[in-house]
Enzyme design. Structure first.
Site, PDB file in Angstrom:
ATOM      1  N   TYR A 336       0.827  -1.205   0.000  1.00 29.62           N
ATOM      2  CA  TYR A 336       0.000   0.000   0.000  1.00 29.62           C
ATOM      3  C   TYR A 336       0.864   1.259   0.000  1.00 29.62           C
ATOM      4  O   TYR A 336       1.885   1.328   0.661  1.00 29.62           O
ATOM      5  CB  TYR A 336      -0.906   0.013   1.244  1.00 29.62           C
ATOM      6  CG  TYR A 336      -2.164   0.806   1.022  1.00 29.62           C
ATOM      7  CD1 TYR A 336      -3.347   0.178   0.665  1.00 29.62           C
ATOM      8  CD2 TYR A 336      -2.161   2.193   1.129  1.00 29.62           C
ATOM      9  CE1 TYR A 336      -4.502   0.915   0.435  1.00 29.62           C
ATOM     10  CE2 TYR A 336      -3.307   2.925   0.893  1.00 29.62           C
ATOM     11  CZ  TYR A 336      -4.472   2.276   0.552  1.00 29.62           C
ATOM     12  OH  TYR A 336      -5.611   3.010   0.311  1.00 29.62           O
ATOM     13  N   GLU A 371      -5.136   5.745   5.788  1.00 34.44           N
ATOM     14  CA  GLU A 371      -5.019   4.601   4.875  1.00 34.44           C
ATOM     15  C   GLU A 371      -4.076   3.531   5.397  1.00 34.44           C
ATOM     16  O   GLU A 371      -4.131   2.385   4.968  1.00 34.44           O
ATOM     17  CB  GLU A 371      -4.513   5.071   3.508  1.00 34.44           C
ATOM     18  CG  GLU A 371      -5.554   5.843   2.727  1.00 34.44           C
ATOM     19  CD  GLU A 371      -4.993   6.377   1.423  1.00 34.44           C
ATOM     20  OE1 GLU A 371      -5.102   5.693   0.399  1.00 34.44           O
ATOM     21  OE2 GLU A 371      -4.448   7.492   1.434  1.00 34.44           O
ATOM     22  N   LYS A 432      -1.058  -0.644 -13.847  1.00 35.23           N
ATOM     23  CA  LYS A 432      -1.683  -0.473 -12.545  1.00 35.23           C
ATOM     24  C   LYS A 432      -3.171  -0.781 -12.582  1.00 35.23           C
ATOM     25  O   LYS A 432      -3.872  -0.417 -13.523  1.00 35.23           O
ATOM     26  CB  LYS A 432      -1.513   0.967 -12.066  1.00 35.23           C
ATOM     27  CG  LYS A 432      -1.935   1.048 -10.634  1.00 35.23           C
ATOM     28  CD  LYS A 432      -2.329   2.323 -10.080  1.00 35.23           C
ATOM     29  CE  LYS A 432      -3.142   2.028  -8.825  1.00 35.23           C
ATOM     30  NZ  LYS A 432      -2.454   1.197  -7.831  1.00 35.23           N
TER      31      LYS A 432
HETATM   32  P1  ATP Z   1      -0.459  -1.596  -8.675  1.00 34.82           P
HETATM   33  O1  ATP Z   1      -0.501  -0.209  -8.076  1.00 34.82           O
HETATM   34  O2  ATP Z   1       0.545  -1.711  -9.739  1.00 34.82           O
HETATM   35  O3  ATP Z   1      -1.807  -2.113  -9.023  1.00 34.82           O
HETATM   36  P2  ATP Z   1      -0.687  -3.086  -6.260  1.00 34.82           P
HETATM   37  O4  ATP Z   1      -1.906  -3.769  -6.744  1.00 34.82           O
HETATM   38  O5  ATP Z   1       0.264  -3.906  -5.461  1.00 34.82           O
HETATM   39  O6  ATP Z   1       0.133  -2.481  -7.462  1.00 34.82           O
HETATM   40  P3  ATP Z   1      -2.587  -1.116  -5.227  1.00 34.82           P
HETATM   41  O7  ATP Z   1      -3.457  -1.440  -6.374  1.00 34.82           O
HETATM   42  O8  ATP Z   1      -2.316   0.319  -4.953  1.00 34.82           O
HETATM   43  O9  ATP Z   1      -1.127  -1.806  -5.388  1.00 34.82           O
HETATM   44  O10 ATP Z   1      -3.194  -1.784  -3.935  1.00 34.82           O
HETATM   45  C1  ATP Z   1      -2.678  -1.444  -2.659  1.00 34.82           C
HETATM   46  C2  ATP Z   1      -2.258  -2.681  -1.894  1.00 34.82           C
HETATM   47  O11 ATP Z   1      -3.408  -3.393  -1.441  1.00 34.82           O
HETATM   48  C3  ATP Z   1      -1.478  -3.704  -2.694  1.00 34.82           C
HETATM   49  O12 ATP Z   1      -0.112  -3.380  -2.783  1.00 34.82           O
HETATM   50  C4  ATP Z   1      -1.725  -4.987  -1.945  1.00 34.82           C
HETATM   51  O13 ATP Z   1      -0.869  -5.114  -0.832  1.00 34.82           O
HETATM   52  C5  ATP Z   1      -3.143  -4.801  -1.478  1.00 34.82           C
HETATM   53  N1  ATP Z   1      -4.106  -5.380  -2.433  1.00 34.82           N
HETATM   54  C6  ATP Z   1      -4.680  -4.763  -3.479  1.00 34.82           C
HETATM   55  N2  ATP Z   1      -5.541  -5.573  -4.116  1.00 34.82           N
HETATM   56  C7  ATP Z   1      -5.492  -6.740  -3.461  1.00 34.82           C
HETATM   57  C8  ATP Z   1      -6.142  -7.998  -3.622  1.00 34.82           C
HETATM   58  N3  ATP Z   1      -7.041  -8.199  -4.587  1.00 34.82           N
HETATM   59  N4  ATP Z   1      -5.836  -8.992  -2.771  1.00 34.82           N
HETATM   60  C9  ATP Z   1      -4.925  -8.811  -1.794  1.00 34.82           C
HETATM   61  N5  ATP Z   1      -4.299  -7.642  -1.583  1.00 34.82           N
HETATM   62  C10 ATP Z   1      -4.570  -6.628  -2.397  1.00 34.82           C
HETATM   63 MG    MG Z   2      -3.312  -2.901  -7.836  1.00 34.21          MG
END
Ligand code: ATP
Ligand code: MG
Length: 496
Positions: A336, A371, A432
């Site tokens: 996050y 957050e 993303k």
């Molecule tokens: P990106 O920004 O490239 O999509 P990301 O998916 O890791 O990378 P975010 O989409 O910003 O990051 O989501 C924030 C965080 O929430 C993630 O890094 C992850 O730790 C957690 N997260 C997001 N979606 C899921 C999911 N479907 N299952 C488990 N954890 C999740």
């Molecule tokens: Mg993501």
């Protein structure tokens, strides 16, 4: 057990001892605090693993919820007084005795703390306020708690205090700002604040290879410092941010398991599976009905204590996932927050000037969104930590000139390059996808409102009204989230 010794508290300095506090954090057991260390009488409750909630030495009392990172360097600075020191609270005390209030600028961690000395009370947060800390200064006592709901209901207090801001929807409860230490003298009413951290505003120019090496090193160190011999669960979407954390945790032998959430409206399971297969690590998927996910909004509001519907859409799937995880007291790493210093949410910002401007704005407006609050997982008994908001990671990512963040047509370029050797090519290049998009949290909440008769044009305003109404109940009146029905609140909002 992966939790710190103390994960939250609700205390009163002066006045009579408070009743059992209304904390959502169940990551530990409620332990009474009762002491007169530091020249003041303080009492209340801390959520602990059974350890003593406060420590004292040389006329100073300390209560610390959370944990310190990168402690080896701090021990060296403190010198022999740090010998034999075991816990974060003891290290804080040793640091305080050597450096006083400005020593709080040396602390690097995820914490909220109270230090008392000579009749003075100091309340402080980590650099980014990742463990929220709330204050109510009443006529006969100063109350401090890691959840706002523990402080509602009193009829006095709430005067402005330097270094604090009003908590949303609560006229008498103030939040200690991120990267701030507030000093208060109960007897005289004097209060003052210092900053312990600020987001950097300057940008540094580095050759590609140097920037990539620095990002790899600082993120690796953030993960190492956070696992510190423990086995961690990574909440993994398969996006570059959480995949980076999973790969680095695996690299230091600390990745116990990765977990992903999906709904019947959407999931990122294949992308997460690619990462787990590549690393050869244990992985679990949790699928729930999308409407059932939205019905858990009272939990997300109770944990985050905010009314911003957009942020709630990001946090809701995580709260739901934390609640679905079997076992108690998991130590969870997330990806996050990477998007804030890297500008990842601003996929449409084509020009580097506008990219850097939104990064500067986002870095100065993250406060109070909660957050990164530990209560999000604390409602399910787990502890979270976020390597991308490690102080050194955040400093570096914010400072990098925007041309390293958007480069060769890619967003978050420097991070993707830093992880190239650790992750599959498809993951490095994966566009993303926000958590609220992948899980369908946004779209299903919208369709539930439309189904309740809300006009499409009114959906954003009604989402906000629902969030405010839920907040009024689970924070303002501290009702248990299991007793608050999303549908009932929605009906009331629509009827009005
Ligand atoms: P990106 O920004 O490239 O999509 P990301 O998916 O890791 O990378 P975010 O989409 O910003 O990051 O989501 C924030 C965080 O929430 C993630 O890094 C992850 O730790 C957690 N997260 C997001 N979606 C899921 C999911 N479907 N299952 C488990 N954890 C999740
Ligand atoms: Mg993501």
């Amino acid at each position: 057990m992966g939790r710190p010794q103390i994960t939250g508290f609700s205390i009163r300095v002066g006045g009579s001892a408070p009743d059992l506090p209304r904390l959502s954090m169940v990551a530990g057991q409620l332990t009474p605090v009762s002491t007169s260390d530091g020249g003041v009488t303080w009492s209340g409750w801390a959520v602990t693993d059974g350890s003593a909630p406060t420590i004292a030495g040389d006329g100073v009392g300390v209560l610390l919820a959370g944990e310190l990172y990168h402690t080896a360097a701090l021990r060296t600075a403190i010198g022999s007084a740090a010998d034999g020191v075991r816990t974060g609270a003891e290290l804080l005390l040793a640091c305080w005795l050597r450096y006083g209030t400005p020593g709080l600028r040396l602390l690097d961690g995820r914490f909220a703390a109270v230090v008392v000395e000579g009749g003075t009370v100091v309340a402080t947060t980590d650099h980014a306020g990742t463990v929220p800390l709330y204050l109510r200064w009443g006529t006969d006592a100063i109350e401090l708690a890691t959840e706002a709901k523990a402080l509602v209901g009193g009829c006095h207090g709430g005067l402005p205090v330097p270094g604090t801001q009003l908590a949303p929807g609560l006229p008498r409860v103030r939040r200690i700002q991120a990267g701030t230490a507030v000093t208060m003298v109960p007897e005289t009413g004097f209060a003052t604040a210092i900053r312990t951290w600020r987001p950097p505003m300057h940008r540094i120019v580095l050759p590609e290879d140097v920037a990539i090496a620095r990002v790899t090193a600082v993120l690796d160190e953030a993960v190492r410092s956070r696992v510190d011999g423990r086995r961690a669960t990574v909440v993994l979407s398969g996006g570059i941010d959480s995949s980076s954390v999973a790969a680095l945790a695996h690299g230091v032998g600390a990745l116990a398991e990765s977990v992903s959430l999906g709904t019947d409206a959407g999931d990122e399971f294949p992308a997460a599976r690619i990462v787990a297969t590549h690393l050869g690590t244990r992985h679990a998927e949790f699928r729930i009905g999308a409407e059932d996910l939205v019905r858990q909004l009272p939990w997300a509001v109770a944990a985050a204590e905010i009314v911003d519907p957009d942020v709630l859409e990001y946090l809701l799937p995580l709260v739901v996932l934390y609640r679905a995880l079997p076992g108690d007291g998991r130590h969870i790493l997330t990806g996050y927050g990477a998007d804030i210093p890297l500008g990842g949410m601003h996929r449409g910002a084509r020009r580097l000037d506008s990219l850097d401007e939104v990064i500067a704005v986002d870095m100065s407006t993250f406060e109070g969104l909660n957050e990164l609050s530990p209560v999000l997982a604390g409602v399910a008994g787990h502890w979270t930590t976020h390597p991308f908001w490690d102080r050194a990671v955040l400093d570096l990512l914010t400072m990098l000139e925007p041309g390293l963040k958007r480069r060769h047509g890619r967003d978050k370029w420097v991070l993707r390059e830093a992880m190239r050797g650790l992750l599959p090519e498809t993951t490095v290049h994966r566009p993303k996808l926000g958590i609220h998009e992948g899980s369908g949290a946004s779209s299903v909440w919208t369709s539930m409102l439309l189904g309740a008769g809300v006009a499409a044009v009114d959906v954003p305003a009604v989402k906000r009204s629902v969030a405010i109404a839920l907040h009024e109940r689970v924070v303002g009146r501290a009702e248990a989230p299991e007793d608050v029905s999303f549908e009932e609140v929605l009906r009331e909002v629509v009827a009005n």
